[in-house]
Design a protein around this motif. Structure first.
Motif, PDB file in Angstrom:
ATOM      1  N   ASP A 139       0.819  -1.227   0.000  1.00  0.00           N
ATOM      2  CA  ASP A 139       0.000   0.000   0.000  1.00  0.00           C
ATOM      3  C   ASP A 139       0.842   1.263   0.000  1.00  0.00           C
ATOM      4  O   ASP A 139       0.577   2.213   0.748  1.00  0.00           O
ATOM      5  CB  ASP A 139      -0.922   0.049   1.239  1.00  0.00           C
ATOM      6  CG  ASP A 139      -2.061  -0.947   1.151  1.00  0.00           C
ATOM      7  OD1 ASP A 139      -2.376  -1.396   0.029  1.00  0.00           O
ATOM      8  OD2 ASP A 139      -2.629  -1.274   2.201  1.00  0.00           O
ATOM      9  N   ARG A 194      -7.735  -4.537  13.344  1.00  0.00           N
ATOM     10  CA  ARG A 194      -8.699  -4.620  12.241  1.00  0.00           C
ATOM     11  C   ARG A 194      -9.521  -5.910  12.325  1.00  0.00           C
ATOM     12  O   ARG A 194      -9.059  -6.914  12.868  1.00  0.00           O
ATOM     13  CB  ARG A 194      -7.962  -4.578  10.893  1.00  0.00           C
ATOM     14  CG  ARG A 194      -7.395  -3.215  10.567  1.00  0.00           C
ATOM     15  CD  ARG A 194      -6.614  -3.246   9.272  1.00  0.00           C
ATOM     16  NE  ARG A 194      -5.427  -4.113   9.360  1.00  0.00           N
ATOM     17  CZ  ARG A 194      -4.682  -4.482   8.322  1.00  0.00           C
ATOM     18  NH1 ARG A 194      -5.002  -4.090   7.096  1.00  0.00           N
ATOM     19  NH2 ARG A 194      -3.610  -5.245   8.485  1.00  0.00           N
ATOM     20  N   TRP A 233     -10.591   2.867  -2.496  1.00  0.00           N
ATOM     21  CA  TRP A 233      -9.995   2.266  -1.291  1.00  0.00           C
ATOM     22  C   TRP A 233     -11.028   1.664  -0.342  1.00  0.00           C
ATOM     23  O   TRP A 233     -10.710   0.757   0.425  1.00  0.00           O
ATOM     24  CB  TRP A 233      -9.167   3.297  -0.530  1.00  0.00           C
ATOM     25  CG  TRP A 233      -7.981   3.822  -1.286  1.00  0.00           C
ATOM     26  CD1 TRP A 233      -7.474   3.326  -2.464  1.00  0.00           C
ATOM     27  CD2 TRP A 233      -7.161   4.940  -0.941  1.00  0.00           C
ATOM     28  NE1 TRP A 233      -6.399   4.066  -2.872  1.00  0.00           N
ATOM     29  CE2 TRP A 233      -6.175   5.067  -1.950  1.00  0.00           C
ATOM     30  CE3 TRP A 233      -7.155   5.851   0.117  1.00  0.00           C
ATOM     31  CZ2 TRP A 233      -5.192   6.063  -1.931  1.00  0.00           C
ATOM     32  CZ3 TRP A 233      -6.177   6.832   0.140  1.00  0.00           C
ATOM     33  CH2 TRP A 233      -5.208   6.936  -0.876  1.00  0.00           C
ATOM     34  N   ILE A 234     -12.205   2.250  -0.333  1.00  0.00           N
ATOM     35  CA  ILE A 234     -13.206   1.813   0.642  1.00  0.00           C
ATOM     36  C   ILE A 234     -14.126   0.770   0.026  1.00  0.00           C
ATOM     37  O   ILE A 234     -14.752   1.012  -1.010  1.00  0.00           O
ATOM     38  CB  ILE A 234     -14.028   3.021   1.162  1.00  0.00           C
ATOM     39  CG1 ILE A 234     -13.110   4.000   1.898  1.00  0.00           C
ATOM     40  CG2 ILE A 234     -15.170   2.544   2.060  1.00  0.00           C
ATOM     41  CD1 ILE A 234     -13.752   5.337   2.214  1.00  0.00           C
ATOM     42  N   ARG A 235     -14.194  -0.393   0.685  1.00  0.00           N
ATOM     43  CA  ARG A 235     -15.051  -1.460   0.197  1.00  0.00           C
ATOM     44  C   ARG A 235     -16.022  -1.902   1.300  1.00  0.00           C
ATOM     45  O   ARG A 235     -17.179  -2.175   1.051  1.00  0.00           O
ATOM     46  CB  ARG A 235     -14.199  -2.669  -0.218  1.00  0.00           C
ATOM     47  CG  ARG A 235     -13.462  -2.493  -1.518  1.00  0.00           C
ATOM     48  CD  ARG A 235     -14.368  -2.838  -2.698  1.00  0.00           C
ATOM     49  NE  ARG A 235     -13.878  -2.292  -3.975  1.00  0.00           N
ATOM     50  CZ  ARG A 235     -14.243  -1.127  -4.480  1.00  0.00           C
ATOM     51  NH1 ARG A 235     -15.103  -0.364  -3.849  1.00  0.00           N
ATOM     52  NH2 ARG A 235     -13.766  -0.704  -5.632  1.00  0.00           N
ATOM     53  N   ARG A 268     -15.167  -2.425   7.411  1.00  0.00           N
ATOM     54  CA  ARG A 268     -13.875  -2.665   8.054  1.00  0.00           C
ATOM     55  C   ARG A 268     -12.816  -1.660   7.622  1.00  0.00           C
ATOM     56  O   ARG A 268     -11.794  -1.507   8.265  1.00  0.00           O
ATOM     57  CB  ARG A 268     -13.365  -4.074   7.722  1.00  0.00           C
ATOM     58  CG  ARG A 268     -14.226  -5.194   8.254  1.00  0.00           C
ATOM     59  CD  ARG A 268     -13.554  -6.531   7.989  1.00  0.00           C
ATOM     60  NE  ARG A 268     -14.439  -7.629   8.327  1.00  0.00           N
ATOM     61  CZ  ARG A 268     -15.292  -8.185   7.466  1.00  0.00           C
ATOM     62  NH1 ARG A 268     -15.354  -7.756   6.210  1.00  0.00           N
ATOM     63  NH2 ARG A 268     -16.060  -9.182   7.848  1.00  0.00           N
ATOM     64  N   ASP A 269     -13.046  -1.009   6.489  1.00  0.00           N
ATOM     65  CA  ASP A 269     -12.088  -0.002   5.999  1.00  0.00           C
ATOM     66  C   ASP A 269     -12.337   1.372   6.622  1.00  0.00           C
ATOM     67  O   ASP A 269     -11.604   2.325   6.332  1.00  0.00           O
ATOM     68  CB  ASP A 269     -12.190   0.129   4.477  1.00  0.00           C
ATOM     69  CG  ASP A 269     -11.907  -1.181   3.767  1.00  0.00           C
ATOM     70  OD1 ASP A 269     -11.031  -1.917   4.237  1.00  0.00           O
ATOM     71  OD2 ASP A 269     -12.570  -1.474   2.747  1.00  0.00           O
ATOM     72  N   LEU A 291     -11.778   6.164   7.516  1.00  0.00           N
ATOM     73  CA  LEU A 291     -10.556   6.444   6.768  1.00  0.00           C
ATOM     74  C   LEU A 291     -10.235   7.914   7.028  1.00  0.00           C
ATOM     75  O   LEU A 291     -11.049   8.793   6.722  1.00  0.00           O
ATOM     76  CB  LEU A 291     -10.797   6.179   5.278  1.00  0.00           C
ATOM     77  CG  LEU A 291      -9.607   6.400   4.343  1.00  0.00           C
ATOM     78  CD1 LEU A 291      -8.406   5.553   4.733  1.00  0.00           C
ATOM     79  CD2 LEU A 291     -10.012   6.092   2.894  1.00  0.00           C
ATOM     80  N   TYR A 338     -19.614   1.795   1.128  1.00  0.00           N
ATOM     81  CA  TYR A 338     -19.059   0.659   1.874  1.00  0.00           C
ATOM     82  C   TYR A 338     -20.155  -0.364   2.073  1.00  0.00           C
ATOM     83  O   TYR A 338     -21.353  -0.040   2.080  1.00  0.00           O
ATOM     84  CB  TYR A 338     -18.510   1.121   3.224  1.00  0.00           C
ATOM     85  CG  TYR A 338     -19.571   1.529   4.224  1.00  0.00           C
ATOM     86  CD1 TYR A 338     -20.135   2.802   4.195  1.00  0.00           C
ATOM     87  CD2 TYR A 338     -20.032   0.628   5.187  1.00  0.00           C
ATOM     88  CE1 TYR A 338     -21.120   3.175   5.095  1.00  0.00           C
ATOM     89  CE2 TYR A 338     -21.020   1.000   6.094  1.00  0.00           C
ATOM     90  CZ  TYR A 338     -21.562   2.277   6.042  1.00  0.00           C
ATOM     91  OH  TYR A 338     -22.536   2.630   6.915  1.00  0.00           O
TER      92      TYR A 338
END
Lengths: 506, 506
Positions: free
Chosen positions: A29, A346, B136-138, B141-142, B145, B257
């Motif tokens: 990353d 996480r 980046w965000i799916r 859990r992400d 940010l 998300y």
């Protein structure tokens, strides 16, 4: 664990070196291509590496008497025209601003407000800083003037590659003015040594310090000095340069001072720079087929703790233990600071986490599960020994040895890179025939392709340097460290007084 | 000393406030106009102030869970077109890159290599960061940010003014994405408080925290919060903003998300920023007719030692004493660091040096001469008491009190600014007639011109806000701190539930 049997990065260096480099960056990353061709987005983990470089360098710049300043992004065309040599030399591919407004037209935005004089986005700030120096310097009392700038610069790249060659990149550029050649030359060598120190001692990248040949010198410079590193495909990476500009730039920009007798003299100037290219060098020097390896002095996290739980019922207990371990380890100091310890909380699988941190290059990974709690232990992995057996150690042992372990990892990475460079360097090539054979063998772009540094006697003639082009080889530098005596030029057979490093390069 | 009788800066605030501001900047070597209209060169002494802001903020950003990253300078037009509101709102005056090459033609350089799609130099990075967030965000859990960027941005300015309004400026922009409105709103208020803390406690600039009215909100934001400071001419300076963007930007940029149940939701996003404009605020808040005054926590030098000698024969002796004093003072800690002490060894008159450091705002100036050596003394000047009598103190006394003295100067500057603001604030204006009379009295641009902050009940209607335009007055904010209850709108006479701050502004 299935992954133990294969590499964490696909492809391996041996299969496709260039693609491996991209995948190391992706797996850690670090950065990605931006929507604008040739530009990059530096992601937090990559930017943290640049911040580590900045912090180490900025401290040394200030300790050596420099001050930071900021000069404008845009440069009027007339500034570049003044400096014809300079423009011809390297600066033609530049982003040109021609308008200062956008207007809506048929639901689209179109450029409007055309500028009287186009402006370029700085490819370097030599000209604009020169103009300021000419105004600021009046008397010998104003000297030396020692300025550094941290900034973004832009050179339109046709064949971009993340970190190594991007249209926009981040860098620092030092610019200084002095009353005498002696003092300016001392400055040039001081900054070269600062670069060597940061790159070798912080980034753990071994470099060769030397002078650039006439053909590789910064346009307009009297002397250019460089630190040259070897990447794992045997190519050289110019990792930082320091230029003695003589009075050339001072004359072009009219940078003069009145000496103690009242006479006006041109200053002797220097410039020196390093960039985010260094991060590319770090990646290509230390990464392996499991991804990035970060030298501890550069690491955003020294230790990552991965909590392991079978199910949610164990979560609180394991997390509490992980935080306790982290607190204990943070009391250990390394490199004049508290160690940086991160608990990875996480909500993903713990084996996924472990391999994520392997790919990101954290120097030490600890795994802690329910069974470790009563024994006060953790499964301990050194990133540089990730293919060896995991050790189960007590937290007290880990904490007690942490500072030493981090220094050991730091020196191990440096030593490995140094050994690698030695193994791919030749100093026994004495004829052009051998020289050509050696570099012609270099095929493809894989890790194991033949090729590396050739150290040989060189006559330093322009013709011999020109003749290297057909081999796509360049003189990387004439090392400061010379054996003395004389020899026979490897390219021409003429007499030579110095040895040079020859290599393919980025 | 002749200078005692006149001010170190000409003109004074009272004579010509705008020109005084320029001269404070010039006298303190903070910045100057660049050859490109609207841009500035930030000189070392000005850049050191920005570095102090960066250091304090960056630490707090990291402590509050943010990571730095870097996004590209250039933005494709299509990104701005997507965000029509955004473009209409504020971003039309932008530098547009249309070519990527320069070519020589008749001894001139001309733009060549026209781009298929023009690119703009970022006026802000909302759109380009949004595009990255969308990739980046799916998963939940992400989230969250939380990213910050330190960068240069550009907005073509027709009426530029150093630090306060320049075409290019340096700033930081935070961008975060969250799963819930609650969490995003908490982030917005956390960062507003970080700004308040740095600006009040480090920069010693008192601010009012509040919400922006509909007319002053960031285009596309659901809520904008601000910290508003008062300059010495009674005008307001918006010094930092923090925006809750709701799902507006997430919808435009497709930032979604998957929640724990597998459903796709748009994120709630925030952004927040401060810039080199803060340095303009510091100058306009603390400077007096003798130049800049820097709060100790921001000061590049806490103490400057000026050696005084009648002739060259005394030089070595006095310099040695000055260095000894400096070493003793550096052992004192202030604000968690060693005090920063500088011996001014320049080859200019010592009285010139003293006034130079007065204009540069060093909190403490010591003068040491041959006679001070045997007594172990120095002439002691506090910048905030420069018009009072010099004190002759022993070095032991100075060192013993140094930490307290610096904290005292810090709080004195803050208190003076707060008192000044109170003196130029009105909360007794209740009718439109009084309101108009008050702001119409504001004439010219001098320090003493009537005008300041009016705190009054406001009905918050769009019409009433629009009606302020003819007075060149704006709603600066609706303070977070409200008296409660209800009142009568000062502009319309309608019922109002909150009070607002009205002022002219930069």
């Amino acid at each position: 664990m299935a992954k133990q049997n294969r590499t964490a990065i696909t492809p391996t260096r041996d299969t496709d070196y260039n693609e491996w480099f991209q995948q190391v960056i992706k797996g850690a990353d670090l950065a990605e291509n931006a929507p604008v061709r040739g530009c990059m987005i530096i992601r937090p983990h990559g930017y943290a590496l640049w911040e580590a470089v900045q912090k180490a360098m900025d401290r040394r710049f200030k300790e050596t008497g420099h001050e930071n300043a900021y000069f404008p992004l845009l440069i009027p065309l007339r500034f570049l025209e003044k400096e014809a040599d300079h423009v011809e030399g390297f600066a033609k591919e530049m982003a040109v601003v021609t308008h200062h407004r956008l207007e809506g037209k048929d639901g689209k935005l179109v450029p409007a407000g055309e500028l009287e004089e186009p402006l370029v986005i700085r490819p370097t700030s030599e000209t604009i800083i020169g103009e300021a120096f000419a105004r600021w310097i009046r008397s010998y009392r104003d000297l030396p003037l020692k300025i550094n700038q941290w900034a973004n610069v832009m050179r339109w790249e046709m064949r971009p590659r993340l970190f190594l060659r991007t249209s926009e990149f981040l860098w620092q550029e030092g610019h200084t003015a002095h009353a005498t050649e002696e003092e300016a030359r001392e400055e040039v060598m001081t900054m070269l040594e600062v670069y060597r120190e940061i790159v070798e001692e912080h980034m753990a990248i071994p470099v060769i310090c030397g002078a650039k040949s006439a053909g590789e010198r910064f346009p307009g410079a009297v002397d250019t000095f460089t630190i040259e590193a070897m990447m794992q495909d045997g190519k050289a990476l110019q990792s930082g340069t320091s230029h003695y500009l003589g009075q050339n730039f001072a004359k072009a920009a009219d940078i003069r001072y009145q000496d103690a007798k009242g006479d006006w003299e041109h200053c002797h100037t220097t410039s020196w720079g390093t960039s985010t290219r260094l991060i590319g060098g770090l990646i290509m020097t230390h990464s392996d087929d499991d991804g990035l390896r970060v030298p501890p002095r550069m690491a955003p996290e020294h230790v990552v703790i991965v909590p392991i739980m079978r199910d949610d019922s164990q979560r609180d207990m394991v997390m509490e233990y992980a935080e306790k371990v982290a607190a204990q380890l943070r009391d250990v100091r390394f490199d004049d600071e508290r160690t940086r310890v991160r608990v990875d909380s996480r909500l993903i699988q713990s084996s996924e986490k472990r391999w994520d941190w392997v790919r990101k290059g954290a120097p030490i990974i600890l795994e802690v599960g329910p069974r470790d709690i009563e024994e006060g232990k953790a499964a301990f992995t050194r990133r540089d020994q990730v293919r060896e057996k995991k050790q189960f150690l007590t937290i007290d042992e880990i904490a007690g040895n942490l500072e030493d372990t981090l220094w050991n990892i730091q020196s191990t990475l440096f030593d490995q890179a140094k050994e690698y460079r030695a193994a791919r360097s030749r100093d026994d090539i004495t004829t052009r025939e051998e020289f050509e054979a050696y570099f012609n063998e270099l095929k493809g772009n894989t890790f194991n392709a033949t090729g590396g540094f050739v150290k040989a006697w060189w006559c330093e003639s322009a013709e011999s340097e020109e003749s290297l082009k057909e081999l796509a080889v360049t003189v990387r530098c004439i090392p400061l460290d010379q054996p003395g005596g004389t020899g026979t030029c490897v390219l021409t057979g003429a007499a030579a007084t110095r040895m040079a490093i020859f290599a393919k390069s980025y």
